[in-house]
Design a protein around this motif. Sequence first.
Motif, mmCIF file in Angstrom:
data_model
loop_
_atom_site.group_PDB
_atom_site.id
_atom_site.type_symbol
_atom_site.label_atom_id
_atom_site.label_comp_id
_atom_site.label_asym_id
_atom_site.label_seq_id
_atom_site.Cartn_x
_atom_site.Cartn_y
_atom_site.Cartn_z
ATOM 1 N N MET A 1 35.883 18.088 52.189
ATOM 2 C CA MET A 1 36.826 16.856 51.588
ATOM 3 C C MET A 1 38.076 17.640 51.357
ATOM 4 N N ARG A 2 38.516 18.715 51.142
ATOM 5 C CA ARG A 2 40.099 18.705 50.718
ATOM 6 C C ARG A 2 40.632 19.429 52.283
ATOM 7 N N ARG A 3 39.902 19.094 53.422
ATOM 8 C CA ARG A 3 40.255 19.661 54.585
ATOM 9 C C ARG A 3 41.183 18.362 55.326
ATOM 10 N N GLY A 4 41.527 17.519 54.455
ATOM 11 C CA GLY A 4 42.312 16.472 55.171
ATOM 12 C C GLY A 4 41.884 14.981 54.488
ATOM 13 N N THR A 5 43.029 14.179 54.384
ATOM 14 C CA THR A 5 42.609 12.702 53.554
ATOM 15 C C THR A 5 43.216 11.761 54.727
ATOM 16 N N GLN A 6 43.136 10.477 54.226
ATOM 17 C CA GLN A 6 44.049 9.422 55.088
ATOM 18 C C GLN A 6 45.430 9.642 55.268
ATOM 19 N N LYS A 7 45.796 10.195 54.156
ATOM 20 C CA LYS A 7 47.281 10.390 54.043
ATOM 21 C C LYS A 7 47.891 11.876 54.495
ATOM 22 N N ARG A 8 47.021 12.895 54.330
ATOM 23 C CA ARG A 8 47.511 14.303 54.207
ATOM 24 C C ARG A 8 46.574 15.234 55.121
ATOM 25 N N SER A 9 47.447 16.102 55.790
ATOM 26 C CA SER A 9 46.364 17.228 56.669
ATOM 27 C C SER A 9 46.183 18.231 55.400
ATOM 28 N N ALA A 10 45.206 19.106 55.882
ATOM 29 C CA ALA A 10 44.700 20.250 55.162
ATOM 30 C C ALA A 10 46.007 20.997 54.853
ATOM 31 N N ASP A 11 46.923 21.437 55.695
ATOM 32 C CA ASP A 11 48.107 22.100 55.452
ATOM 33 C C ASP A 11 48.990 21.183 54.408
ATOM 34 N N GLU A 12 48.889 20.111 54.382
ATOM 35 C CA GLU A 12 50.009 19.296 53.397
ATOM 36 C C GLU A 12 49.053 19.342 52.109
ATOM 37 N N ILE A 13 47.966 19.192 52.138
ATOM 38 C CA ILE A 13 47.044 19.343 50.682
ATOM 39 C C ILE A 13 47.510 20.429 50.008
ATOM 40 N N ASP A 14 47.329 21.804 50.750
ATOM 41 C CA ASP A 14 47.413 23.182 50.248
ATOM 42 C C ASP A 14 48.915 23.380 49.900
ATOM 43 N N GLU A 15 49.618 22.720 50.653
ATOM 44 C CA GLU A 15 50.938 22.898 50.126
ATOM 45 C C GLU A 15 51.624 21.966 48.892
ATOM 46 N N ALA A 16 50.916 20.994 48.705
ATOM 47 C CA ALA A 16 51.165 20.183 47.530
ATOM 48 C C ALA A 16 50.681 20.936 46.348
ATOM 49 N N ILE A 17 49.353 21.573 46.452
ATOM 50 C CA ILE A 17 48.808 22.121 45.144
ATOM 51 C C ILE A 17 49.758 23.505 45.025
ATOM 52 N N GLU A 18 49.778 24.323 46.015
ATOM 53 C CA GLU A 18 50.770 25.441 45.718
ATOM 54 C C GLU A 18 52.155 25.309 45.165
ATOM 55 N N PHE A 19 52.766 24.297 45.772
ATOM 56 C CA PHE A 19 53.987 24.009 45.283
ATOM 57 C C PHE A 19 54.123 23.743 43.611
ATOM 58 N N VAL A 20 53.259 23.391 42.817
ATOM 59 C CA VAL A 20 53.489 22.939 41.562
ATOM 60 C C VAL A 20 52.828 23.981 40.884
ATOM 61 N N GLY A 21 51.943 25.201 41.585
ATOM 62 C CA GLY A 21 51.260 26.266 40.898
ATOM 63 C C GLY A 21 50.009 25.718 40.301
ATOM 64 N N ALA A 22 49.443 24.938 41.188
ATOM 65 C CA ALA A 22 48.132 24.347 40.675
ATOM 66 C C ALA A 22 46.987 25.149 41.577
ATOM 67 N N SER A 23 45.741 24.829 41.054
ATOM 68 C CA SER A 23 44.523 25.350 41.829
ATOM 69 C C SER A 23 43.371 24.110 41.797
ATOM 70 N N PHE A 24 42.855 24.356 43.106
ATOM 71 C CA PHE A 24 41.819 23.173 43.566
ATOM 72 C C PHE A 24 40.353 23.870 43.980
ATOM 73 N N SER A 25 39.278 23.956 43.446
ATOM 74 C CA SER A 25 38.200 24.473 44.006
ATOM 75 C C SER A 25 36.920 23.418 44.011
#
Length: 454
Positions: free
Chosen positions: A74-98
């Motif tokens: 599910m985190r490998r892409g949405t209707q709006k973002r690619s997997a890389d864009e999701i990863d970048e959004a999380i990492e940019f703010v210092g968050a984590s997702f699991s």
Amino acid sequence: MATQSATKKKPAAPTTSALMLPALHESTTSSGLSVLAAERGPLPLVAMRLVVRAGSAVDPKDKHGLADFTARLMRRGTQKRSADEIDEAIEFVGASFSVGSNEDLLSFFVTTPAEHFPAMIGLLGEIVREPSFPEREVELARERTLAGFANDLDDPSTIVDRAFTRALWGGHPYGHDIGGSSAHVRTFTREDLVRFHGERLGPKVALLSVVGAVDPKLVLDEAEKAFAGWTGGPEAAPRIPELGKMASGRILLVDKPDQTQTQVRIGGPGFRMGHPDYFPSTAMNNVLGGGFTSRLVNEVRVERGLTYGISSYFDMLNVGGVFAISTFTQTERTREMLDVSLAEVAKVREGGISAAELKKAQRYLAGLYPMRTETNESVASVIGDIRVHALGDDWVEKFRERLHAVKPKQTQEVAAKYLFPNPPLIVLLGKASAVKKQLKGLGSVKVVPASDYE
């Protein structure tokens, strides 16, 4: 329109050291998602856990592992973002997702600096509501998973656990590995994931807990925005059938000829999550094999040198559970290991534990429990478990009180009930030609190759 209410906890009496969860503020979004918010400082961090009642027990019969596989994709892409864009959004703010999964639940975990909470709950909602399951990502994940199954054949502990689960639960929905098997995963398609997501994941079978340095009103408002319009999934939690008769009185020997040690698993029926026997059973098991100074450790490891590690445990799920022993030993000492372990279990089953042993276990477990509420992440997880498994909102507050209320007679009763009153199931993994001849008199023996559990 979201509905809101707040449940306030009574403050602990100043003369007690009762554990207290922070006040829980409850709401239901317009889509039907239950939300629990708890403000907790002082660190400027927020933890979120979204649980969905769609664990491996609802895998299709010919698609074991699909729930876990779907959640991971599910985190490998949405209707709006690619997997890389999701990863970048999380990492940019210092968050984590699991992502986590078990037989009953899929769980999505997010931790974030408080100032970025709105963005991160929005991203969580996006991932949960509208995953795109890109074909290439599905193919890569399938390849990685199949490679992992092949590698598992080099891990005796993983293989014997897989064999133990299948043998113990049989055809019950709990009776297959959470990750499935290579035969099933090989058939997974993007369409399978889309169908499972639409049919099994939805707001009516989900719960969001949010804990940290954030105003509960903001949590409720942002949850409404993030999950508005979420549709799909069932109207009520899936009904998992009660377990019939659990496998017992036989031996499954998984043949791995290159092994110089035997992996040992011994098991029988236990009880469901939240069962009234939880507290006396937990105290009793701490004495038997649930701690490093337990009877099993002392007799099997310290006195006889049969292993480096042995433990007994209760595995509790929504509609049933298991009592089991897990250990390993040298091939030539397999029978000695079984005899000594079962003898120790029999001593407790027939004679119980002493009052002194009970008090020691109660002090240890009561002292350990506060760690369950040390972090925002742990509090969010506890809140989710309390509600999903109907443990009662006073579970944390009353935990130590209920533990200390256990009497020796209660531990004797649960020992008689759960410590293999009938011959247990025994699953062994090792060199079958050397192990089988040691098993005479223990029950019927079935030998299967380790490759059956890839």
